[in-house]
Write a protein that holds these residues in place. Structure first.
Motif, PDB file in Angstrom:
ATOM      1  N   LYS A   1      12.702  -8.735  -5.671  1.00  0.00           N
ATOM      2  CA  LYS A   1      11.458  -7.871  -5.886  1.00  0.00           C
ATOM      3  C   LYS A   1      11.239  -7.383  -4.544  1.00  0.00           C
ATOM      4  CE  LYS A   1       9.217 -10.895  -9.248  1.00  0.00           C
ATOM      5  NZ  LYS A   1       8.132 -11.481  -9.788  1.00  0.00           N
ATOM      6  N   PRO A   2      10.744  -6.087  -4.551  1.00  0.00           N
ATOM      7  CA  PRO A   2      10.415  -5.067  -3.493  1.00  0.00           C
ATOM      8  C   PRO A   2       9.286  -5.743  -2.621  1.00  0.00           C
ATOM      9  CG  PRO A   2       9.806  -4.100  -5.601  1.00  0.00           C
ATOM     10  CD  PRO A   2      10.291  -5.454  -5.995  1.00  0.00           C
ATOM     11  N   PRO A   3       9.236  -5.538  -1.367  1.00  0.00           N
ATOM     12  CA  PRO A   3       8.341  -6.172  -0.520  1.00  0.00           C
ATOM     13  C   PRO A   3       7.217  -5.359  -0.758  1.00  0.00           C
ATOM     14  CG  PRO A   3       9.795  -5.058   0.806  1.00  0.00           C
ATOM     15  CD  PRO A   3      10.633  -4.934  -0.767  1.00  0.00           C
ATOM     16  N   ALA A   4       6.087  -6.176  -0.657  1.00  0.00           N
ATOM     17  CA  ALA A   4       4.458  -5.311  -0.975  1.00  0.00           C
ATOM     18  C   ALA A   4       4.134  -4.263  -0.336  1.00  0.00           C
ATOM     19  CB  ALA A   4       3.530  -6.271  -0.928  1.00  0.00           C
ATOM     20  N   TRP A   5       4.634  -4.204   1.034  1.00  0.00           N
ATOM     21  CA  TRP A   5       4.491  -3.076   1.969  1.00  0.00           C
ATOM     22  C   TRP A   5       5.243  -1.555   1.545  1.00  0.00           C
ATOM     23  CZ3 TRP A   5       8.789  -1.521   3.880  1.00  0.00           C
ATOM     24  CH2 TRP A   5       9.863  -2.574   3.955  1.00  0.00           C
ATOM     25  N   LEU A   6       6.332  -1.949   0.659  1.00  0.00           N
ATOM     26  CA  LEU A   6       7.075  -0.886   0.539  1.00  0.00           C
ATOM     27  C   LEU A   6       6.473   0.325  -0.419  1.00  0.00           C
ATOM     28  CD1 LEU A   6      10.171   0.294   0.466  1.00  0.00           C
ATOM     29  CD2 LEU A   6      10.460  -0.513  -1.958  1.00  0.00           C
ATOM     30  N   ALA A   7       5.402   0.208  -0.994  1.00  0.00           N
ATOM     31  CA  ALA A   7       4.824   1.071  -1.836  1.00  0.00           C
ATOM     32  C   ALA A   7       3.805   2.016  -0.976  1.00  0.00           C
ATOM     33  CB  ALA A   7       3.950   0.590  -3.128  1.00  0.00           C
ATOM     34  N   ASP A   8       3.633   1.172   0.308  1.00  0.00           N
ATOM     35  CA  ASP A   8       2.416   1.941   1.125  1.00  0.00           C
ATOM     36  C   ASP A   8       3.210   2.708   2.050  1.00  0.00           C
ATOM     37  OD1 ASP A   8       0.588   0.539   0.066  1.00  0.00           O
ATOM     38  OD2 ASP A   8       0.416  -1.307   1.178  1.00  0.00           O
ATOM     39  N   LEU A   9       4.424   2.766   2.144  1.00  0.00           N
ATOM     40  CA  LEU A   9       4.998   3.631   3.179  1.00  0.00           C
ATOM     41  C   LEU A   9       4.576   5.242   2.962  1.00  0.00           C
ATOM     42  CD1 LEU A   9       8.734   2.142   3.199  1.00  0.00           C
ATOM     43  CD2 LEU A   9       6.867   1.962   5.084  1.00  0.00           C
ATOM     44  N   PRO A  10       4.547   5.880   3.796  1.00  0.00           N
ATOM     45  CA  PRO A  10       4.085   7.302   3.857  1.00  0.00           C
ATOM     46  C   PRO A  10       5.092   7.881   3.291  1.00  0.00           C
ATOM     47  CG  PRO A  10       3.918   6.767   6.085  1.00  0.00           C
ATOM     48  CD  PRO A  10       4.594   5.533   5.421  1.00  0.00           C
ATOM     49  N   LEU A  11       4.912   9.098   2.548  1.00  0.00           N
ATOM     50  CA  LEU A  11       5.818  10.027   1.843  1.00  0.00           C
ATOM     51  C   LEU A  11       6.547   9.346   0.684  1.00  0.00           C
ATOM     52  CD1 LEU A  11       7.167  12.050   4.773  1.00  0.00           C
ATOM     53  CD2 LEU A  11       5.437  12.641   3.281  1.00  0.00           C
ATOM     54  N   PHE A  12       7.522   8.539   0.861  1.00  0.00           N
ATOM     55  CA  PHE A  12       8.618   8.102  -0.039  1.00  0.00           C
ATOM     56  C   PHE A  12       8.254   6.269  -0.551  1.00  0.00           C
ATOM     57  CE2 PHE A  12      10.936  11.134   2.640  1.00  0.00           C
ATOM     58  CZ  PHE A  12      10.926  12.092   1.691  1.00  0.00           C
ATOM     59  N   GLY A  13       7.175   5.899  -0.099  1.00  0.00           N
ATOM     60  CA  GLY A  13       6.941   4.653  -0.538  1.00  0.00           C
ATOM     61  C   GLY A  13       6.952   4.227  -1.878  1.00  0.00           C
ATOM     62  N   ALA A  14       6.071   5.119  -2.537  1.00  0.00           N
ATOM     63  CA  ALA A  14       5.647   4.772  -3.989  1.00  0.00           C
ATOM     64  C   ALA A  14       7.042   5.185  -4.840  1.00  0.00           C
ATOM     65  CB  ALA A  14       4.688   5.883  -4.254  1.00  0.00           C
TER      66      ALA A  14
END
Length: 62
Positions: free
Chosen positions: A22-35
């Motif tokens: 599973k992707p780490p929870a913080w991945l979606a919060d990365l600026p620009l490309f996280g989502a």
């Protein structure tokens, strides 16, 4: 570059042996490309059977 290839192959082997990571929870919060990265990763998880077949084909030389 060689160490990146080795690390990638090892990650694929873990995926094939233990299922998707599973992707780490913080991945979606990365600026620009996280989502986008999170969405892509989630897509890989949902298409697990297809991904396993693809990885096996890539790792199994013909």
């Amino acid at each position: 570059m060689g160490s990146n290839v080795t690390a990638s192959i090892e990650a694929v082997k873990v995926f094939l042996e233990h299922g998707p990571i599973k992707p780490p929870a913080w991945l979606a919060d990365l600026p620009l490309f996280g989502a986008r990265l999170d969405s892509y990763w989630q897509g890989l998880i949902s298409g697990e059977n297809e991904a396993v077949m693809l990885f096996k084909e890539l790792l199994d030389p013909h």
